[in-house]
Design a protein around this motif. Structure first.
Motif, PDB file in Angstrom:
ATOM      1  N   ASP A  15      40.853  33.985  40.520  1.00 17.80           N
ATOM      2  CA  ASP A  15      40.256  32.893  39.752  1.00 17.80           C
ATOM      3  C   ASP A  15      38.820  32.801  40.264  1.00 17.80           C
ATOM      4  OD1 ASP A  15      42.788  32.449  38.722  1.00 17.80           O
ATOM      5  OD2 ASP A  15      43.157  30.659  39.919  1.00 17.80           O
ATOM      6  N   THR A  16      37.857  33.295  39.484  1.00 19.48           N
ATOM      7  CA  THR A  16      36.472  33.378  39.930  1.00 19.48           C
ATOM      8  C   THR A  16      35.823  32.002  39.963  1.00 19.48           C
ATOM      9  OG1 THR A  16      36.290  35.606  39.032  1.00 19.48           O
ATOM     10  CG2 THR A  16      34.235  34.459  39.482  1.00 19.48           C
ATOM     11  N   PHE A  17      35.274  31.625  41.117  1.00 18.36           N
ATOM     12  CA  PHE A  17      34.588  30.350  41.302  1.00 18.36           C
ATOM     13  C   PHE A  17      33.303  30.347  40.478  1.00 18.36           C
ATOM     14  CE2 PHE A  17      31.482  27.759  43.716  1.00 18.36           C
ATOM     15  CZ  PHE A  17      32.123  26.537  43.647  1.00 18.36           C
ATOM     16  N   THR A  18      33.120  29.301  39.665  1.00 19.79           N
ATOM     17  CA  THR A  18      31.917  29.208  38.830  1.00 19.79           C
ATOM     18  C   THR A  18      31.028  28.028  39.204  1.00 19.79           C
ATOM     19  OG1 THR A  18      33.161  28.003  37.134  1.00 19.79           O
ATOM     20  CG2 THR A  18      32.971  30.390  36.860  1.00 19.79           C
ATOM     21  N   GLY A  19      31.514  27.135  40.062  1.00 20.96           N
ATOM     22  CA  GLY A  19      30.681  26.009  40.487  1.00 20.96           C
ATOM     23  C   GLY A  19      31.507  24.773  40.760  1.00 20.96           C
ATOM     24  N   GLY A  20      30.834  23.755  41.220  1.00 20.24           N
ATOM     25  CA  GLY A  20      31.493  22.488  41.517  1.00 20.24           C
ATOM     26  C   GLY A  20      30.729  21.349  40.870  1.00 20.24           C
ATOM     27  N   PRO A  29      39.267  31.790  34.137  1.00 18.21           N
ATOM     28  CA  PRO A  29      40.712  32.050  34.073  1.00 18.21           C
ATOM     29  C   PRO A  29      41.084  33.239  34.969  1.00 18.21           C
ATOM     30  CG  PRO A  29      39.797  31.782  31.875  1.00 18.21           C
ATOM     31  CD  PRO A  29      38.633  31.835  32.834  1.00 18.21           C
ATOM     32  N   THR A  30      42.338  33.271  35.370  1.00 19.51           N
ATOM     33  CA  THR A  30      42.829  34.325  36.254  1.00 19.51           C
ATOM     34  C   THR A  30      42.563  35.704  35.650  1.00 19.51           C
ATOM     35  OG1 THR A  30      44.539  32.844  37.065  1.00 19.51           O
ATOM     36  CG2 THR A  30      44.873  35.199  37.454  1.00 19.51           C
ATOM     37  N   SER A  31      42.055  36.604  36.499  1.00 19.91           N
ATOM     38  CA  SER A  31      41.735  37.963  36.064  1.00 19.91           C
ATOM     39  C   SER A  31      43.005  38.769  35.810  1.00 19.91           C
ATOM     40  CB  SER A  31      40.922  38.681  37.149  1.00 19.91           C
ATOM     41  OG  SER A  31      41.747  38.958  38.277  1.00 19.91           O
ATOM     42  N   ASP A  32      42.835  39.901  35.161  1.00 17.99           N
ATOM     43  CA  ASP A  32      43.905  40.883  35.095  1.00 17.99           C
ATOM     44  C   ASP A  32      44.122  41.409  36.510  1.00 17.99           C
ATOM     45  OD1 ASP A  32      44.174  40.685  32.319  1.00 17.99           O
ATOM     46  OD2 ASP A  32      42.661  42.228  31.953  1.00 17.99           O
ATOM     47  N   PRO A  33      45.273  42.026  36.791  1.00 17.34           N
ATOM     48  CA  PRO A  33      45.485  42.592  38.124  1.00 17.34           C
ATOM     49  C   PRO A  33      44.388  43.608  38.475  1.00 17.34           C
ATOM     50  CG  PRO A  33      47.538  42.525  36.916  1.00 17.34           C
ATOM     51  CD  PRO A  33      46.453  42.165  35.935  1.00 17.34           C
ATOM     52  N   ILE A  34      43.881  43.508  39.705  1.00 19.25           N
ATOM     53  CA  ILE A  34      42.828  44.389  40.185  1.00 19.25           C
ATOM     54  C   ILE A  34      43.429  45.304  41.250  1.00 19.25           C
ATOM     55  CG2 ILE A  34      40.625  44.497  41.415  1.00 19.25           C
ATOM     56  CD1 ILE A  34      40.082  41.648  40.272  1.00 19.25           C
ATOM     57  N   PRO A  35      43.432  46.625  41.026  1.00 23.10           N
ATOM     58  CA  PRO A  35      43.925  47.539  42.054  1.00 23.10           C
ATOM     59  C   PRO A  35      43.031  47.449  43.292  1.00 23.10           C
ATOM     60  CG  PRO A  35      43.662  48.663  39.939  1.00 23.10           C
ATOM     61  CD  PRO A  35      43.012  47.318  39.812  1.00 23.10           C
ATOM     62  N   CYS A  36      43.649  47.475  44.467  1.00 28.63           N
ATOM     63  CA  CYS A  36      42.883  47.321  45.703  1.00 28.63           C
ATOM     64  C   CYS A  36      43.683  47.858  46.882  1.00 28.63           C
ATOM     65  CB  CYS A  36      42.544  45.853  45.930  1.00 28.63           C
ATOM     66  SG  CYS A  36      43.989  44.814  46.241  1.00 28.63           S
ATOM     67  N   TYR A  37      43.045  47.842  48.034  1.00 32.53           N
ATOM     68  CA  TYR A  37      43.735  48.051  49.305  1.00 32.53           C
ATOM     69  C   TYR A  37      43.562  46.759  50.088  1.00 32.53           C
ATOM     70  CZ  TYR A  37      45.165  49.625  53.850  1.00 32.53           C
ATOM     71  OH  TYR A  37      45.825  49.735  55.043  1.00 32.53           O
ATOM     72  N   VAL A  71      31.800  34.065  46.193  1.00 34.44           N
ATOM     73  CA  VAL A  71      32.192  33.228  47.327  1.00 34.44           C
ATOM     74  C   VAL A  71      32.838  31.948  46.793  1.00 34.44           C
ATOM     75  CG1 VAL A  71      31.314  31.886  49.278  1.00 34.44           C
ATOM     76  CG2 VAL A  71      30.419  34.182  48.839  1.00 34.44           C
ATOM     77  N   GLY A  72      33.999  31.607  47.344  1.00 34.70           N
ATOM     78  CA  GLY A  72      34.737  30.434  46.901  1.00 34.70           C
ATOM     79  C   GLY A  72      35.830  30.729  45.892  1.00 34.70           C
ATOM     80  N   SER A  73      35.859  31.952  45.350  1.00 35.36           N
ATOM     81  CA  SER A  73      36.898  32.314  44.386  1.00 35.36           C
ATOM     82  C   SER A  73      38.266  32.311  45.049  1.00 35.36           C
ATOM     83  CB  SER A  73      36.623  33.704  43.804  1.00 35.36           C
ATOM     84  OG  SER A  73      35.449  33.693  43.043  1.00 35.36           O
ATOM     85  N   LEU A  74      39.310  32.087  44.257  1.00 38.14           N
ATOM     86  CA  LEU A  74      40.688  32.112  44.750  1.00 38.14           C
ATOM     87  C   LEU A  74      41.305  33.471  44.450  1.00 38.14           C
ATOM     88  CD1 LEU A  74      41.947  28.597  43.607  1.00 38.14           C
ATOM     89  CD2 LEU A  74      41.207  29.309  45.885  1.00 38.14           C
ATOM     90  N   VAL A  75      41.798  34.123  45.484  1.00 40.29           N
ATOM     91  CA  VAL A  75      42.450  35.427  45.335  1.00 40.29           C
ATOM     92  C   VAL A  75      43.936  35.214  45.558  1.00 40.29           C
ATOM     93  CG1 VAL A  75      42.597  37.779  46.212  1.00 40.29           C
ATOM     94  CG2 VAL A  75      40.387  36.621  46.131  1.00 40.29           C
ATOM     95  N   HIS A  76      44.728  35.648  44.587  1.00 39.85           N
ATOM     96  CA  HIS A  76      46.175  35.481  44.648  1.00 39.85           C
ATOM     97  C   HIS A  76      46.790  36.712  45.311  1.00 39.85           C
ATOM     98  CE1 HIS A  76      45.606  32.009  42.101  1.00 39.85           C
ATOM     99  NE2 HIS A  76      44.917  32.768  41.267  1.00 39.85           N
TER     100      HIS A  76
END
Length: 106
Positions: A15-20, A29-37, A71-76
């Motif tokens: 969920d990308t932080f856009t401001g307060g 809105p929640t992104s599609d799944p992002i492949p990562c390590y 910075v501040g985004s929520l990573v699930h």
């Protein structure tokens, strides 16, 4: 598949932080799944203000995913959500190295 992508054995959504504002923080809105390590090593890092904080995980993903990890985004993550402490783009093209983004999380 070649390069660093073959090491991306995990997935996260963001969920990308856009401001307060007066009504609290706002997110895309929640992104599609992002492949990562994902590396669950705890380490001492500095946040955007230069304050030392403990990072509980680091995510490595394709360089193209960098704009999602503000910075501040929520990573699930599996079993918990974490906040982005810092995001560093590692563009290795000029050196013939794999390009990626390194994201430190709470």
């Amino acid at each position: 598949m070649s390069g660093i992508e073959e090491f991306f054995i995990h997935e996260v959504t963001v969920d990308t932080f856009t401001g307060g504002g007066a009504w609290g923080d706002t997110y895309e809105p929640t992104s599609d799944p992002i492949p990562c390590y994902r590396d669950d090593t705890r380490q001492l890092v500095r946040d955007a203000d230069g304050t030392e904080v403990v990072s509980s995980a680091t995510v490595y993903a394709a360089l193209a995913a960098a704009p999602v990890f503000t910075v501040g985004s929520l990573v699930h993550l599996p079993g918990r959500d974490a906040q982005v402490i810092g995001c560093n783009a590692r563009d290795g093209d000029a050196l013939g190295l794999p390009s990626h983004v390194e994201v430190t999380l709470t």
